[in-house]
Design a protein around this motif. Sequence first.
Motif, mmCIF file in Angstrom:
data_model
loop_
_atom_site.group_PDB
_atom_site.id
_atom_site.type_symbol
_atom_site.label_atom_id
_atom_site.label_comp_id
_atom_site.label_asym_id
_atom_site.label_seq_id
_atom_site.Cartn_x
_atom_site.Cartn_y
_atom_site.Cartn_z
ATOM 1 N N PRO A 284 0.503 -0.950 0.242
ATOM 2 C CA PRO A 284 -0.157 0.117 0.318
ATOM 3 C C PRO A 284 1.017 0.743 0.042
ATOM 4 N N ALA A 285 0.228 2.189 -0.150
ATOM 5 C CA ALA A 285 0.946 3.731 -0.334
ATOM 6 C C ALA A 285 2.387 3.669 -0.968
ATOM 7 N N PHE A 286 2.396 3.030 -2.283
ATOM 8 C CA PHE A 286 3.698 3.089 -2.938
ATOM 9 C C PHE A 286 4.229 2.119 -2.220
ATOM 10 N N ASP A 287 4.471 1.360 -1.174
ATOM 11 C CA ASP A 287 5.597 0.545 -0.871
ATOM 12 C C ASP A 287 5.628 0.766 0.264
ATOM 13 N N ALA A 288 4.575 1.175 0.971
ATOM 14 C CA ALA A 288 5.166 2.079 2.325
ATOM 15 C C ALA A 288 5.599 0.530 3.062
ATOM 16 N N TYR A 289 5.001 -0.699 3.181
ATOM 17 C CA TYR A 289 5.191 -2.140 3.610
ATOM 18 C C TYR A 289 4.547 -2.840 2.783
ATOM 19 N N ASP A 290 4.398 -3.885 3.181
ATOM 20 C CA ASP A 290 3.605 -5.424 2.377
ATOM 21 C C ASP A 290 2.214 -5.640 2.442
ATOM 22 N N LEU A 291 2.049 -5.893 3.472
ATOM 23 C CA LEU A 291 0.342 -6.076 3.420
ATOM 24 C C LEU A 291 -0.103 -5.121 4.782
ATOM 25 N N HIS A 292 -1.501 -4.715 4.212
ATOM 26 C CA HIS A 292 -2.407 -4.410 5.488
ATOM 27 C C HIS A 292 -3.109 -4.250 5.266
ATOM 28 N N ILE A 293 -3.373 -5.197 6.833
ATOM 29 C CA ILE A 293 -4.620 -5.838 6.693
ATOM 30 C C ILE A 293 -5.995 -5.516 8.019
ATOM 31 N N VAL A 305 7.148 -8.480 5.083
ATOM 32 C CA VAL A 305 7.513 -10.304 5.047
ATOM 33 C C VAL A 305 9.039 -9.740 4.345
ATOM 34 N N LYS A 306 9.891 -10.468 5.296
ATOM 35 C CA LYS A 306 11.405 -10.878 5.229
ATOM 36 C C LYS A 306 11.908 -11.964 4.704
ATOM 37 N N ASP A 307 12.065 -12.150 3.818
ATOM 38 C CA ASP A 307 12.475 -14.338 3.269
ATOM 39 C C ASP A 307 13.916 -14.252 3.702
ATOM 40 N N TRP A 308 14.650 -14.117 4.286
ATOM 41 C CA TRP A 308 15.868 -14.151 4.376
ATOM 42 C C TRP A 308 16.431 -14.841 4.941
ATOM 43 N N ALA A 309 18.258 -16.005 4.534
ATOM 44 C CA ALA A 309 18.461 -16.894 4.758
ATOM 45 C C ALA A 309 19.030 -16.577 6.101
ATOM 46 N N TYR A 327 -2.310 1.909 10.854
ATOM 47 C CA TYR A 327 -2.020 0.681 11.421
ATOM 48 C C TYR A 327 -2.687 0.509 13.000
ATOM 49 N N ASP A 328 -3.009 -0.493 13.646
ATOM 50 C CA ASP A 328 -3.183 -0.480 14.811
ATOM 51 C C ASP A 328 -1.928 -1.574 15.772
ATOM 52 N N GLU A 329 -1.492 -2.478 14.640
ATOM 53 C CA GLU A 329 -0.204 -3.402 15.181
ATOM 54 C C GLU A 329 0.496 -4.174 14.482
ATOM 55 N N ALA A 330 1.880 -3.902 14.103
ATOM 56 C CA ALA A 330 2.912 -3.579 13.060
ATOM 57 C C ALA A 330 3.731 -5.269 13.349
ATOM 58 N N PHE A 331 4.379 -5.521 12.564
ATOM 59 C CA PHE A 331 4.677 -7.173 12.323
ATOM 60 C C PHE A 331 5.763 -7.379 11.341
ATOM 61 N N TRP A 332 7.377 -7.962 11.759
ATOM 62 C CA TRP A 332 7.883 -8.506 10.235
ATOM 63 C C TRP A 332 7.559 -9.895 10.406
ATOM 64 N N ALA A 357 14.964 -0.461 17.371
ATOM 65 C CA ALA A 357 13.903 -1.709 16.739
ATOM 66 C C ALA A 357 14.030 -2.412 17.539
ATOM 67 N N ARG A 358 13.825 -2.280 18.972
ATOM 68 C CA ARG A 358 13.378 -3.060 19.780
ATOM 69 C C ARG A 358 12.270 -3.819 19.922
ATOM 70 N N SER A 359 11.442 -3.113 19.848
ATOM 71 C CA SER A 359 9.688 -3.397 19.890
ATOM 72 C C SER A 359 9.514 -3.819 19.062
ATOM 73 N N LEU A 360 10.129 -4.625 18.220
ATOM 74 C CA LEU A 360 9.275 -4.967 16.330
ATOM 75 C C LEU A 360 9.748 -6.156 16.413
ATOM 76 N N PRO A 361 8.163 -6.436 16.492
ATOM 77 C CA PRO A 361 8.288 -8.547 16.924
ATOM 78 C C PRO A 361 9.118 -9.089 15.343
ATOM 79 N N LEU A 362 9.172 -10.610 15.071
ATOM 80 C CA LEU A 362 9.252 -11.649 14.066
ATOM 81 C C LEU A 362 8.988 -12.119 14.383
#
Length: 385
Positions: A284-293, A305-309, A327-332, A357-362
């Motif tokens: 959304p919004a020119f790729d601000a992030y991947d999915l707006h749910i 979404v981060k598909d990293w080895a 949004y109300d909640e955000a995740f990687w 970014a210590r509060s950013l959950p994966l």
Amino acid sequence: MSTTTPDDLPPYAADWAAHDGIALMRTLASALTALDAVDGLHSFVLPYPPEAQRALDGTVLACLERGARPPMSLPDLVSWCRERPVADWPVALPDEAIGPDDLLLDPVSSRPTELCHEWADKYPHSALDQRDREIILAALRLCREYGEEDAYTEFRRLLVNRPVLTSADAFSVSVDHVLDPVKELVKRIYQPVPDSYLRGGTYATCGSCLTLLTPLREGGWWCERDRCRRQGAPHLGRLIARQEAGELLQLERPLRQFVTGPGRAEAELEKALVRLGLRVRMWPAFDAYDLHITFPDGWVWAVDVKDWAHPAFLGRSARPVPQEPRYDEAFWVVPQSRVTDRPGYLATYARNRPPHARSLPLLTDTTLTARARARLTGAEGGQGA
């Protein structure tokens, strides 16, 4: 989820650059990906390309400093990269910079592994390493100039869902007016497919990642995606007869690696959430992030979404999800297969997050989908559940 707390995290200032092996790995990765993109890694003639010579010189020096036997030539160094886990090299690397079995080249094909591409991408030495970002930024600029967010979304879907185009496919793309802002860009990033992808007059795509498979001399097929190879023999997808393909085109390698590959994980997550009855906007919004749910009660999740080895690379790149769209909640989110393949993935990510970014959950994709299902069925009225 990792149980690591912020107090357990090492200071981000303890930079990996203090280890001399980091510079060597970035030089090697850049050299290997550059050689693979231009000439392949099967034959070499003197003088070696500058990046390759720097990689060889650096490895020899590291070995001599530690009294170890060095590679004698570039082909010898390539054999190291294909057969010898980096953890066994005589170089100084941080504890979490490499796994015990990580190789820089695939032992079957001699092509750079996803880990090798990530080393080159995170520590770029050349314009080649930045190619995927240059193309995506160019598409964003063009679509913004036209004021066409839908054009950018369709451009991303094209790269994710159609990395291979027959002549008929290319024609259908050329007459798709939604893509008008990026038509010239599309022409430049799809390249003719060499005959090395043919077996008996037929091309084959991977049923999982949709990229072209490479036929092996001893029979069978090879997929360039590490994730697909770990699942065993490739699942054959589309079979394309040479006489029916016309001029077969494929997306250039940097975009297959860093847009198509991760994009497949995004598309699979989108499909799973839509099946639950959720409303999902992609990029959304020119790729601000991947999915707006959006949930039925109006609660909104933002997901990248981060598909990293490499979980340490992922942790070191962590940053808060942009605030818009709201949004109300955000995740990687990372595919479950990454966590399954590398024990301690989530904890390594958590330990390597920078302070901001210590509060950013994966979460894994399966965990996110389970949370969405639980919110819909068990806590639909409770915001933030």
